[in-house]
Design a protein around this motif. Sequence first.
Motif, mmCIF file in Angstrom:
data_model
loop_
_atom_site.group_PDB
_atom_site.id
_atom_site.type_symbol
_atom_site.label_atom_id
_atom_site.label_comp_id
_atom_site.label_asym_id
_atom_site.label_seq_id
_atom_site.Cartn_x
_atom_site.Cartn_y
_atom_site.Cartn_z
ATOM 1 N N ARG A 116 -35.964 -29.860 -12.803
ATOM 2 C CA ARG A 116 -35.513 -30.317 -14.119
ATOM 3 C C ARG A 116 -35.162 -29.161 -15.058
ATOM 4 N NH1 ARG A 116 -36.567 -35.610 -15.725
ATOM 5 N NH2 ARG A 116 -37.662 -36.877 -14.167
ATOM 6 N N ASN A 117 -36.004 -28.131 -15.049
ATOM 7 C CA ASN A 117 -35.873 -27.103 -16.075
ATOM 8 C C ASN A 117 -36.120 -25.718 -15.468
ATOM 9 O OD1 ASN A 117 -36.549 -25.290 -18.311
ATOM 10 N ND2 ASN A 117 -36.564 -27.139 -19.583
ATOM 11 N N ALA A 118 -35.062 -24.937 -15.352
ATOM 12 C CA ALA A 118 -35.179 -23.602 -14.754
ATOM 13 C C ALA A 118 -36.046 -22.687 -15.606
ATOM 14 C CB ALA A 118 -33.792 -22.994 -14.573
ATOM 15 N N PHE A 119 -35.952 -22.822 -16.929
ATOM 16 C CA PHE A 119 -36.712 -21.960 -17.840
ATOM 17 C C PHE A 119 -38.210 -22.138 -17.614
ATOM 18 C CE2 PHE A 119 -38.813 -21.285 -21.956
ATOM 19 C CZ PHE A 119 -38.451 -19.979 -22.209
ATOM 20 N N ILE A 120 -38.655 -23.402 -17.549
ATOM 21 C CA ILE A 120 -40.074 -23.675 -17.330
ATOM 22 C C ILE A 120 -40.490 -23.268 -15.916
ATOM 23 C CG2 ILE A 120 -41.830 -25.483 -17.246
ATOM 24 C CD1 ILE A 120 -40.860 -24.807 -20.040
ATOM 25 N N PHE A 121 -39.604 -23.525 -14.942
ATOM 26 C CA PHE A 121 -39.913 -23.194 -13.544
ATOM 27 C C PHE A 121 -40.116 -21.691 -13.375
ATOM 28 C CE2 PHE A 121 -38.788 -22.579 -9.011
ATOM 29 C CZ PHE A 121 -39.665 -23.491 -8.435
ATOM 30 N N LYS A 122 -39.336 -20.898 -14.089
ATOM 31 C CA LYS A 122 -39.482 -19.442 -14.013
ATOM 32 C C LYS A 122 -40.888 -19.020 -14.437
ATOM 33 C CE LYS A 122 -34.643 -18.588 -15.210
ATOM 34 N NZ LYS A 122 -33.748 -18.013 -16.248
ATOM 35 N N TYR A 123 -41.347 -19.596 -15.554
ATOM 36 C CA TYR A 123 -42.659 -19.204 -16.056
ATOM 37 C C TYR A 123 -43.778 -19.747 -15.171
ATOM 38 C CZ TYR A 123 -40.915 -16.919 -20.191
ATOM 39 O OH TYR A 123 -40.294 -16.033 -21.043
ATOM 40 N N PHE A 137 -32.541 -17.698 -8.877
ATOM 41 C CA PHE A 137 -32.429 -18.845 -7.983
ATOM 42 C C PHE A 137 -32.884 -20.120 -8.679
ATOM 43 C CE2 PHE A 137 -33.983 -21.276 -4.132
ATOM 44 C CZ PHE A 137 -32.713 -21.554 -3.650
ATOM 45 N N ALA A 138 -33.786 -19.981 -9.650
ATOM 46 C CA ALA A 138 -34.230 -21.154 -10.417
ATOM 47 C C ALA A 138 -33.048 -21.804 -11.131
ATOM 48 C CB ALA A 138 -35.309 -20.744 -11.414
ATOM 49 N N GLU A 139 -32.135 -20.997 -11.621
ATOM 50 C CA GLU A 139 -30.934 -21.533 -12.275
ATOM 51 C C GLU A 139 -30.095 -22.342 -11.293
ATOM 52 O OE1 GLU A 139 -30.367 -21.274 -15.393
ATOM 53 O OE2 GLU A 139 -31.719 -19.670 -16.060
ATOM 54 N N VAL A 140 -30.006 -21.848 -10.043
ATOM 55 C CA VAL A 140 -29.250 -22.565 -9.006
ATOM 56 C C VAL A 140 -29.909 -23.900 -8.698
ATOM 57 C CG1 VAL A 140 -28.406 -22.461 -6.623
ATOM 58 C CG2 VAL A 140 -28.450 -20.385 -8.010
ATOM 59 N N LEU A 141 -31.238 -23.890 -8.626
ATOM 60 C CA LEU A 141 -31.965 -25.129 -8.341
ATOM 61 C C LEU A 141 -31.751 -26.167 -9.435
ATOM 62 C CD1 LEU A 141 -35.373 -23.716 -6.989
ATOM 63 C CD2 LEU A 141 -33.481 -24.659 -5.669
ATOM 64 N N GLU A 142 -31.713 -25.716 -10.674
ATOM 65 C CA GLU A 142 -31.460 -26.662 -11.771
ATOM 66 C C GLU A 142 -30.029 -27.197 -11.707
ATOM 67 O OE1 GLU A 142 -31.423 -26.978 -16.659
ATOM 68 O OE2 GLU A 142 -32.160 -25.155 -15.699
ATOM 69 N N ASP A 143 -29.079 -26.299 -11.420
ATOM 70 C CA ASP A 143 -27.676 -26.724 -11.336
ATOM 71 C C ASP A 143 -27.480 -27.772 -10.240
ATOM 72 O OD1 ASP A 143 -27.036 -25.008 -13.374
ATOM 73 O OD2 ASP A 143 -26.322 -23.391 -12.052
ATOM 74 N N GLN A 144 -28.247 -27.642 -9.147
ATOM 75 C CA GLN A 144 -28.132 -28.570 -8.023
ATOM 76 C C GLN A 144 -28.988 -29.823 -8.209
ATOM 77 O OE1 GLN A 144 -26.086 -28.315 -5.347
ATOM 78 N NE2 GLN A 144 -25.205 -26.451 -6.195
ATOM 79 N N GLY A 145 -29.726 -29.879 -9.339
ATOM 80 C CA GLY A 145 -30.528 -31.064 -9.617
ATOM 81 C C GLY A 145 -31.831 -31.128 -8.870
ATOM 82 N N VAL A 146 -32.239 -30.010 -8.239
ATOM 83 C CA VAL A 146 -33.478 -30.001 -7.474
ATOM 84 C C VAL A 146 -34.692 -29.945 -8.398
ATOM 85 C CG1 VAL A 146 -34.812 -28.766 -5.716
ATOM 86 C CG2 VAL A 146 -32.332 -28.926 -5.518
#
Length: 376
Positions: A88-95, A77-86
């Motif tokens: 900045r960075n899905a990779f960092i958000f995951k960690y 879902f982090a990837e979706v949030l990044e794609d939607q611009g919510v």
Amino acid sequence: MRRAEHQNSEDFPEEGAVRPSGPRRGRITFWVIVTILGLMLITAGSLYLYIWNGLRPAPTGDVVQVELKKGTSPFGFAEVLEDQGVIRNAFIFKYYLRYKNEGPRFQAGVYELSPGMDKDAIIAKLNAGETLKEETMRFTIPEGFTVEQIAETLDKAGYAKKADFMALADKDQVWSDVDAVKKIPKNPDLRHRLEGYLFPDTYELVKASKPEEIIKRLLQELDHKLDTLPENWEDSLATNNVDFHGMMTIASLVEREVVVDAERPIVAGIIYNRLKKGMPLQIDATVQYLLDKQKERLLIDDLQVDSPYNTYKVDGLPPGPIASPSLKSIEAALFPKETEYYFYVTKKDGSHEHLFAETLKEHNRNIEKSNQTAGQ
């Protein structure tokens, strides 16, 4: 001649070799260490800035709707949030989620999220399940409606096509998570398989619900209503010498014949009395069920229609219900009032009440009385 004395190589360095002096060697070591530390600091600083930048709120923007589908991992879902611009960075958000032990409590659904929201605010909203309420459809199925009338109601409202709904209502299939419908017999004489089992009530469902989901909801409501009956209600089936499907059929006859609630158990008792005595039920509603349009008054020719539902020509109950009975009619069919009545006729004074009789002679007198009250 004197023998040359053994000389140490340290005393005589090789020709051309330059050896740094002690202080110079120390300076070189110092700068190597400083350089390594500097590189480490630069790397650490760059990493810090990368993480800091990845976790800070994204640029503000318009509210977006983002769906967290069932089965989707928090990391996915982090990837979706990044794609939607919510974010900045899905990779960092995951960690960050892993570091905070967040994600397992995220609830599926559609969310309204704004680019620029703080990361912890996003996490809190997902944990709380603050989903966007889906658009719903609301409709009412009146008591006594037939399957066709239900299908027409939904069709006119734009919720389901009549042809699709009727095809499902006639199909012999297994409906999961419902019980009462399992008691419908495999009888080719049934006009519509689910007739009488779609409980009449007011419903609110997700607007995108398919005909299968609508039917299942109506079937489930019948189960729910049966659960409100006294615990021993099934014992009354044996007492009345009828199975569940037969009871639902009687309930539907009561529903179509009676308006006044207090009279429902009386009419149910009359139906049982006639069945026990082997008398034809002669219920007008069963003939009306066979007609394309309801008639205010049946003609002699109407009563001659050849059908297992025509209780003027066929003894016993029709193959199945002729409409969706209310809970009050179901209760009347389960707990009929014991009387010596075998006949009833509707008063024509507009009260919707009936006159009851034990004998045919008394019934004929009641018919005369009813006619006399017409227009009063």
